[in-house]
Enzyme design. Structure first.
Site, mmCIF file in Angstrom:
data_model
loop_
_atom_site.group_PDB
_atom_site.id
_atom_site.type_symbol
_atom_site.label_atom_id
_atom_site.label_comp_id
_atom_site.label_asym_id
_atom_site.label_seq_id
_atom_site.Cartn_x
_atom_site.Cartn_y
_atom_site.Cartn_z
ATOM 1 N N LYS A 47 0.845 -1.203 0.000
ATOM 2 C CA LYS A 47 0.000 0.000 0.000
ATOM 3 C C LYS A 47 0.876 1.247 0.000
ATOM 4 O O LYS A 47 0.598 2.217 -0.700
ATOM 5 C CB LYS A 47 -0.947 -0.028 1.212
ATOM 6 C CG LYS A 47 -2.072 -1.041 1.036
ATOM 7 C CD LYS A 47 -2.815 -1.370 2.313
ATOM 8 C CE LYS A 47 -3.779 -2.526 2.042
ATOM 9 N NZ LYS A 47 -4.339 -3.132 3.227
ATOM 10 N N GLN A 82 -5.436 -2.008 9.267
ATOM 11 C CA GLN A 82 -5.065 -3.277 8.648
ATOM 12 C C GLN A 82 -5.632 -4.436 9.472
ATOM 13 O O GLN A 82 -5.372 -4.538 10.669
ATOM 14 C CB GLN A 82 -3.526 -3.375 8.547
ATOM 15 C CG GLN A 82 -3.018 -4.602 7.811
ATOM 16 C CD GLN A 82 -3.385 -4.594 6.331
ATOM 17 O OE1 GLN A 82 -3.347 -3.563 5.669
ATOM 18 N NE2 GLN A 82 -3.749 -5.749 5.812
ATOM 19 N N ASP A 105 -11.591 1.825 3.157
ATOM 20 C CA ASP A 105 -11.761 0.369 3.047
ATOM 21 C C ASP A 105 -13.249 0.013 2.935
ATOM 22 O O ASP A 105 -13.592 -1.138 2.675
ATOM 23 C CB ASP A 105 -11.181 -0.297 4.304
ATOM 24 C CG ASP A 105 -10.196 -1.396 3.977
ATOM 25 O OD1 ASP A 105 -9.976 -1.658 2.787
ATOM 26 O OD2 ASP A 105 -9.651 -1.996 4.925
#
Ligand code: NDP
Length: 270
Positions: A47, A82, A105
């Site tokens: 990322k 994460q 997300d």
């Protein structure tokens, strides 16, 4: 045909880079990596590299309590936690702290609700990346018989919603599904998100199916593989994504798209 996800992704990233350069601000993503796990470290590194490639800012934090502060910072446009988190942390509670406009997300209840309603800015990155692959490979999924294996909140469930919105007929399978091979062998498009190497065998796939392999697994030799027995299924499928170099790349590219949207929202450009 092995689907060239790298090329599809590159075209998207080039466009993202151009659009980002037109903004007066630097789109910036903050990632919280609260668990010291080798796989998660690799995902976060990918990322970071992707952000650097398109000229985005990237910040990384290891303290889960950083979420509360990050969501208030004006120069941070996207906040991503994460996953998975350590088992003693309530994932839903942490995600709920992220305001929908920074939830790149797309895992907050608000953004998932908007996805169901069909009126959304952010869609979860993996299904979003898969929709881009399907756009490139078959144009329309309307009327296609799609089978998704796996019903996680980040992949299977939103995937089934997004395909349904595009007029596909979707069957969502899981560990209680009976006659899985019977169902998968009728699929025009088969998407596997199970997390087991060698799970999808050639006898589960009909001739000329499009196969999307979401799984990321290590086989006995320690090699990175998907859920699908690639060498056998590639001979039968019309098109198939590779692992590595398939859905994973597209997932990160969708994250860049969502971060750009978050930055555009912040300056009133959407
Ligand atoms: P989860 O690990 O949360 O869930 C796996 C799903 O597979 C569950 O719904 C489970 O069913 C189902 N399943 C397990 N065994 C069977 C079986 N025998 N028959 C049918 N279904 C079964 O899924 P994730 O979506 O988080 O991850 C799936 C895989 O995708 C992993 O390898 C992960 O690493 C990878 N992944 C890859 C990404 C990428 O960018 N390429 C992004 C996200 C994930 P049940 O619900 O009944 O338990």
């Amino acid at each position: 045909m092995v689907i060239d996800c790298k090329a599809i992704s590159q075209a998207k990233r080039d466009a993202i880079k151009r659009k980002a350069a037109e903004l007066d601000i630097t789109p910036t993503l903050a990632v919280i990596l609260a668990v010291d796990d080798p796989a998660s470290r690799v995902y976060v590194r990918n990322k970071r590299r992707a952000c650097e490639e398109v000229g985005f800012g990237f910040e990384m934090y290891s303290d889960i309590n950083a979420v509360g502060e990050l969501v208030t910072q004006q120069d941070v446009h996207g906040v991503l936690v994460q996953l998975p988190l350590p088992s003693d942390i309530d994932t839903n509670k942490v995600i709920a702290q992220i305001p929908p406009e920074k939830d790149v997300d797309a895992l907050t209840a608000t953004n998932l609700g908007r996805l169901v309603l069909g009126a959304y800015d952010f869609a979860p990155c993996t299904p979003s990346g898969i929709m881009t692959i399907l756009d490139n490979v078959c144009g329309s999924v309307s009327g296609a018989n799609c089978v998704v294996i796996g019903r996680s909140n980040i992949v299977g469930k939103p995937m089934s919603i997004m395909l349904t919105q595009k007029n596909a007929t979707v069957t969502l399978c899981h560990s209680h599904t009976e006659d899985l091979a019977g169902i998968t062998s009728r699929a025009d498009i088969l998407i596997s998100a199970v997390g087991k190497a060698g799970f999808v065998t050639a006898n589960m796939v009909k001739q000329d199916t499009i196969v999307i392999d979401v799984g990321i697994n290590r086989n006995r030799e320690g090699k990175l593989v998907g859920d699908v027995c690639f060498d056998d299924v590639v001979r039968k499928a019309d098109a198939i994504t590779p692992v590595p170099g398939g859905v994973g790349i597209m997932t990160v590219t969708s994250l860049l798209e969502n971060t750009l949207k978050a930055a555009e929202l912040a300056v009133g450009k959407r």
